[in-house]
Design an enzyme around this catalytic site. Sequence first.
Site, PDB file in Angstrom:
ATOM      1  N   TYR A  20       0.849  -1.190   0.000  1.00  0.00           N
ATOM      2  CA  TYR A  20       0.000   0.000   0.000  1.00  0.00           C
ATOM      3  C   TYR A  20       0.885   1.241   0.000  1.00  0.00           C
ATOM      4  O   TYR A  20       1.769   1.373   0.849  1.00  0.00           O
ATOM      5  CB  TYR A  20      -0.854   0.070   1.267  1.00  0.00           C
ATOM      6  CG  TYR A  20      -1.930  -0.979   1.431  1.00  0.00           C
ATOM      7  CD1 TYR A  20      -2.780  -1.320   0.393  1.00  0.00           C
ATOM      8  CD2 TYR A  20      -2.122  -1.600   2.656  1.00  0.00           C
ATOM      9  CE1 TYR A  20      -3.789  -2.254   0.571  1.00  0.00           C
ATOM     10  CE2 TYR A  20      -3.135  -2.538   2.851  1.00  0.00           C
ATOM     11  CZ  TYR A  20      -3.957  -2.858   1.802  1.00  0.00           C
ATOM     12  OH  TYR A  20      -4.955  -3.774   2.000  1.00  0.00           O
ATOM     13  N   HIS A  74      -9.907   1.619   1.034  1.00  0.00           N
ATOM     14  CA  HIS A  74      -9.555   2.586   2.075  1.00  0.00           C
ATOM     15  C   HIS A  74      -9.847   3.996   1.569  1.00  0.00           C
ATOM     16  O   HIS A  74      -9.003   4.884   1.626  1.00  0.00           O
ATOM     17  CB  HIS A  74      -8.072   2.430   2.458  1.00  0.00           C
ATOM     18  CG  HIS A  74      -7.757   1.078   3.028  1.00  0.00           C
ATOM     19  ND1 HIS A  74      -6.486   0.549   3.058  1.00  0.00           N
ATOM     20  CD2 HIS A  74      -8.562   0.150   3.596  1.00  0.00           C
ATOM     21  CE1 HIS A  74      -6.532  -0.649   3.630  1.00  0.00           C
ATOM     22  NE2 HIS A  74      -7.770  -0.913   3.957  1.00  0.00           N
ATOM     23  N   ASN A 114      -4.081   0.761   7.193  1.00  0.00           N
ATOM     24  CA  ASN A 114      -5.541   0.619   7.105  1.00  0.00           C
ATOM     25  C   ASN A 114      -6.161   1.658   8.037  1.00  0.00           C
ATOM     26  O   ASN A 114      -5.762   1.765   9.195  1.00  0.00           O
ATOM     27  CB  ASN A 114      -5.978  -0.777   7.551  1.00  0.00           C
ATOM     28  CG  ASN A 114      -5.019  -1.868   7.129  1.00  0.00           C
ATOM     29  OD1 ASN A 114      -3.864  -1.835   7.533  1.00  0.00           O
ATOM     30  ND2 ASN A 114      -5.455  -2.791   6.338  1.00  0.00           N
TER      31      ASN A 114
HETATM   32  C1  FAD Z   1     -13.958  -5.195   2.849  1.00  0.00           C
HETATM   33  C2  FAD Z   1     -13.247  -4.127   3.621  1.00  0.00           C
HETATM   34  C3  FAD Z   1     -12.166  -4.452   4.418  1.00  0.00           C
HETATM   35  C4  FAD Z   1     -11.499  -3.469   5.146  1.00  0.00           C
HETATM   36  N1  FAD Z   1     -10.495  -3.840   6.008  1.00  0.00           N
HETATM   37  C5  FAD Z   1     -10.005  -2.914   6.879  1.00  0.00           C
HETATM   38  C6  FAD Z   1      -9.161  -3.299   7.958  1.00  0.00           C
HETATM   39  O1  FAD Z   1      -8.873  -4.495   8.157  1.00  0.00           O
HETATM   40  N2  FAD Z   1      -8.701  -2.319   8.789  1.00  0.00           N
HETATM   41  C7  FAD Z   1      -9.024  -1.009   8.614  1.00  0.00           C
HETATM   42  O2  FAD Z   1      -8.551  -0.172   9.376  1.00  0.00           O
HETATM   43  N3  FAD Z   1      -9.823  -0.626   7.610  1.00  0.00           N
HETATM   44  C8  FAD Z   1     -10.357  -1.550   6.776  1.00  0.00           C
HETATM   45  N4  FAD Z   1     -11.261  -1.163   5.832  1.00  0.00           N
HETATM   46  C9  FAD Z   1     -11.600   0.262   5.722  1.00  0.00           C
HETATM   47  C10 FAD Z   1     -12.482   0.779   6.871  1.00  0.00           C
HETATM   48  O3  FAD Z   1     -13.435  -0.184   7.259  1.00  0.00           O
HETATM   49  C11 FAD Z   1     -13.141   2.071   6.412  1.00  0.00           C
HETATM   50  O4  FAD Z   1     -12.117   2.974   6.058  1.00  0.00           O
HETATM   51  C12 FAD Z   1     -14.011   2.721   7.488  1.00  0.00           C
HETATM   52  O5  FAD Z   1     -15.009   1.847   7.963  1.00  0.00           O
HETATM   53  C13 FAD Z   1     -14.653   3.979   6.950  1.00  0.00           C
HETATM   54  O6  FAD Z   1     -15.357   4.608   7.989  1.00  0.00           O
HETATM   55  P1  FAD Z   1     -16.517   5.657   7.678  1.00  0.00           P
HETATM   56  O7  FAD Z   1     -17.139   6.004   8.975  1.00  0.00           O
HETATM   57  O8  FAD Z   1     -15.972   6.722   6.824  1.00  0.00           O
HETATM   58  O9  FAD Z   1     -17.581   4.872   6.764  1.00  0.00           O
HETATM   59  P2  FAD Z   1     -18.263   3.453   6.931  1.00  0.00           P
HETATM   60  O10 FAD Z   1     -17.593   2.653   7.984  1.00  0.00           O
HETATM   61  O11 FAD Z   1     -18.367   2.888   5.569  1.00  0.00           O
HETATM   62  O12 FAD Z   1     -19.725   3.792   7.483  1.00  0.00           O
HETATM   63  C14 FAD Z   1     -20.696   4.460   6.742  1.00  0.00           C
HETATM   64  C15 FAD Z   1     -22.068   4.002   7.223  1.00  0.00           C
HETATM   65  O13 FAD Z   1     -23.060   4.888   6.726  1.00  0.00           O
HETATM   66  C16 FAD Z   1     -24.184   4.150   6.296  1.00  0.00           C
HETATM   67  N5  FAD Z   1     -24.882   4.986   5.314  1.00  0.00           N
HETATM   68  C17 FAD Z   1     -24.431   5.364   4.093  1.00  0.00           C
HETATM   69  N6  FAD Z   1     -25.318   6.165   3.496  1.00  0.00           N
HETATM   70  C18 FAD Z   1     -26.365   6.300   4.348  1.00  0.00           C
HETATM   71  C19 FAD Z   1     -27.594   7.016   4.289  1.00  0.00           C
HETATM   72  N7  FAD Z   1     -27.919   7.770   3.213  1.00  0.00           N
HETATM   73  N8  FAD Z   1     -28.450   6.913   5.332  1.00  0.00           N
HETATM   74  C20 FAD Z   1     -28.129   6.142   6.421  1.00  0.00           C
HETATM   75  N9  FAD Z   1     -26.976   5.460   6.529  1.00  0.00           N
HETATM   76  C21 FAD Z   1     -26.096   5.545   5.508  1.00  0.00           C
HETATM   77  C22 FAD Z   1     -23.593   2.871   5.741  1.00  0.00           C
HETATM   78  O14 FAD Z   1     -24.558   1.836   5.699  1.00  0.00           O
HETATM   79  C23 FAD Z   1     -22.461   2.610   6.732  1.00  0.00           C
HETATM   80  O15 FAD Z   1     -22.911   1.844   7.834  1.00  0.00           O
HETATM   81  C24 FAD Z   1     -11.919  -2.124   5.053  1.00  0.00           C
HETATM   82  C25 FAD Z   1     -12.999  -1.787   4.250  1.00  0.00           C
HETATM   83  C26 FAD Z   1     -13.682  -2.767   3.542  1.00  0.00           C
HETATM   84  C27 FAD Z   1     -14.858  -2.392   2.711  1.00  0.00           C
END
Ligand code: FAD
Length: 574
Positions: A421, A503, A550
């Site tokens: 990465y 990410h 990550n």
């Molecule tokens: C498959 C995968 C594996 C990963 N592995 C890792 C790891 O091992 N370690 C690590 O640090 N990071 C990892 N990541 C990255 C990490 O999970 C994300 O960077 C992080 O969760 C992002 O946080 P966030 O709060 O920005 O968004 P998210 O965690 O994506 O949360 C957004 C939330 O908003 C909700 N939402 C969206 N639109 C709406 C709406 N209009 N109304 C109501 N609710 C809504 C969604 O359903 C979701 O629950 C991974 C990501 C994925 C997809």
Amino acid sequence: MHFHSKLSAAAAVGFFWLQLVSAQTGSACSSVSSDQAFDYIVIGSGAGGIPIADRLSEAGHTVLLVEKGPASSGRWGGTMKPKWLDGTNLTRFDVPGLCNQIWADPVGVSCTDVDQMAGCVLGGGTAVNAGLWWKPHPADWDTNFPTGWQSQDLLEATNRVFARIPGTTHPSMDGNRYLSQGFDMLGGSLDKAGWKYVVANEHPEEKNRTYGHSTFMYSFGERGGPLATYLVSASSRKTFTLWTHTVAKRVVRTGGHVTGVELECNGAGHAGVVSVTPKTGRVILAAGAFGSPKLLFRSGIGPTDQLNIVKNTTDGPTMIGSESWITLPVGYNLNDHVGTDVEISHPDVVFYDYYGAWNAPILSDTETYLNNRTGPLAQAAPNIGPIFWEIIKGADGVDRHFHWQARVEGALNTSMTVTQYLGTGSKSRGRMTITRQLNTIVSTPPYLRDENDKKAVVQSLISLQESLSGVEGLTWITPKANVTAEQFINSIPAIPSRRGSNHWIGTAKMGTDDGRAGGTAVVDLNLLVYGTDNLFVVDASIIPGMVTANPSAAIVILSEHAATKILALPPPAS
Ligand SMILES: Cc1cc2nc3c(=O)[nH]c(=O)nc-3n(C[C@H](O)[C@H](O)[C@H](O)COP(=O)(O)OP(=O)(O)OC[C@H]3O[C@@H](n4cnc5c(N)ncnc54)[C@H](O)[C@@H]3O)c2cc1C
Ligand SMILES: *[C@@H]1O[C@H](CO)[C@@H](O)[C@H](O)[C@H]1NC(C)=O
Ligand SMILES: *[C@@H]1O[C@H](CO)[C@@H](O)[C@H](O)[C@H]1NC(C)=O
Ligand SMILES: *[C@@H]1O[C@H](CO)[C@@H](O)[C@H](O)[C@H]1NC(C)=O
Ligand SMILES: *[C@@H]1O[C@H](CO)[C@@H](O)[C@H](O)[C@H]1NC(C)=O
Ligand SMILES: *[C@@H]1O[C@H](CO)[C@@H](O)[C@H](O)[C@H]1NC(C)=O
Ligand SMILES: *[C@@H]1O[C@H](CO)[C@@H](O)[C@H](O)[C@H]1NC(C)=O
């Protein structure tokens, strides 16, 4: 298939309680009552949303957390599970060894309006990810973030987060590491080449030719993380309300002041306009790097081309009038780790079929897991580690941080895929946009759009090849020995399916250069959207530039810090 365990009695109680809850809520969509208002409405329950919802409710405010998806972890009423978890309080989301199920069976779990993999369930990414959990390198903040968000400023928030979610380098509850042959071979080889072993979260600043075991947010042999900590304390307060199965369509605003959020049911959720407390109420978008920009677009905030696309859809007749649009560079500054996969093979490496653990698990492994939370299923699929780091200075003088992540998988049982990465220091940027169907897409992928990024990626690969050159029995599968590192890097298309790391960050950048005046920032240093007085973004979207590892822990930390900043603000003027 049933396994009797000492957990079964407690599990059964949990199970009946959940049955009762689902019987009460049924599958009906409820209308929002017009006399209900919340001090804070937080949209999205991921890494950004859950911690800030907890902190705001802890401060005595009424908080509504809105999540479009269903429950995930068994703790919150989730039900998706393989047969061998029947009768337990666990779902696929709780068992570390099932974390890759998101790739095998994403239906009903991944977002359907995003062209990338993202979790649309309670917990967002923290419910579906591999749980890798890193204390950020100080340069992650100091290189990318503005005043007030430097590593020194983030110390307190970091300590609070790691006190609640310390993480572990030995997820199995007996303290043993299972199937460590891959780690031993690759880590041992790096060690001989002069790389130094570190316990990464004890020395977050040591990320130059160091290696270590993976750190996971897991606790007690289960996923843990924000769903098992921040959401638990939030839910214990009468002032906190969680609505799952509820989609936020847009914020309702008069000029720069938001009065409520328009909701739609996604199953047994809530519909209608839910208000914030008159004058003092606030709305926090935490819907992720694609979800938050989409909400901004639908609320008339963003670049005019994107707002026109929304206007031309079914939203058109109900969308806020163009005289009230706020022009900001939402969706620009998109970034993701550039991921480069290489594959090596060594006779010592032993494969474990985590993918088969859904339908045809090794029974003795399910027994040790269910009885004692020990064994391979307490570890992340597919046997992740070692992790190693190097910093390479680009021709432009910028230090670029590389984070390598190994895992045992591949066509041969002796092979390991190692993903490189490119993190902090990366200068490449892309853009996300919205389609007429209101799906968000990566319209300009951010990968390797800067020549010095590309050169550093090549240099970092050469560094690994050199470090492993003397290892007896090791074979490079990809790239082959007759292909140079540069040829190899140039041969991989710079598109998410080949380079993506899940990410995503950056689409509502934080900064002092107000985007309304031609700057690059969408939110200010309090994460307030420019041109508004009570609308905030608190998630991956605000991160200005890529971090080293990550990012979920960094996002939880920034959410903690944002809570402190937002709670310190005077109420909106109006
Ligand atoms: C498959 C995968 C594996 C990963 N592995 C890792 C790891 O091992 N370690 C690590 O640090 N990071 C990892 N990541 C990255 C990490 O999970 C994300 O960077 C992080 O969760 C992002 O946080 P966030 O709060 O920005 O968004 P998210 O965690 O994506 O949360 C957004 C939330 O908003 C909700 N939402 C969206 N639109 C709406 C709406 N209009 N109304 C109501 N609710 C809504 C969604 O359903 C979701 O629950 C991974 C990501 C994925 C997809
Ligand atoms: C399941 O039950 C055990 C035992 O009571 C408890 O420790 C654990 O936190 C529970 N896990 C979930 C996901 O509910
Ligand atoms: C990283 O290590 C290399 C080689 O050991 C060294 O030249 C470089 O200065 C280091 N970079 C940083 C930022 O420590
Ligand atoms: C929106 O629709 C109008 C009228 O149908 C059309 O002229 C315009 O090009 C469309 N704009 C976008 C961005 O699709
Ligand atoms: C669980 O742990 C106990 C105590 O260490 C041990 O006696 C028992 O055999 C273990 N059970 C399984 C199925 O591993
Ligand atoms: C890999 O090992 C599994 C058992 O773990 C076996 O079924 C499979 O045939 C092996 N594959 C190869 C390519 O050796
Ligand atoms: C490298 O060798 C492989 C066979 O191992 C061959 O298929 C491939 O074409 C060669 N590539 C180049 C660039 O010579």
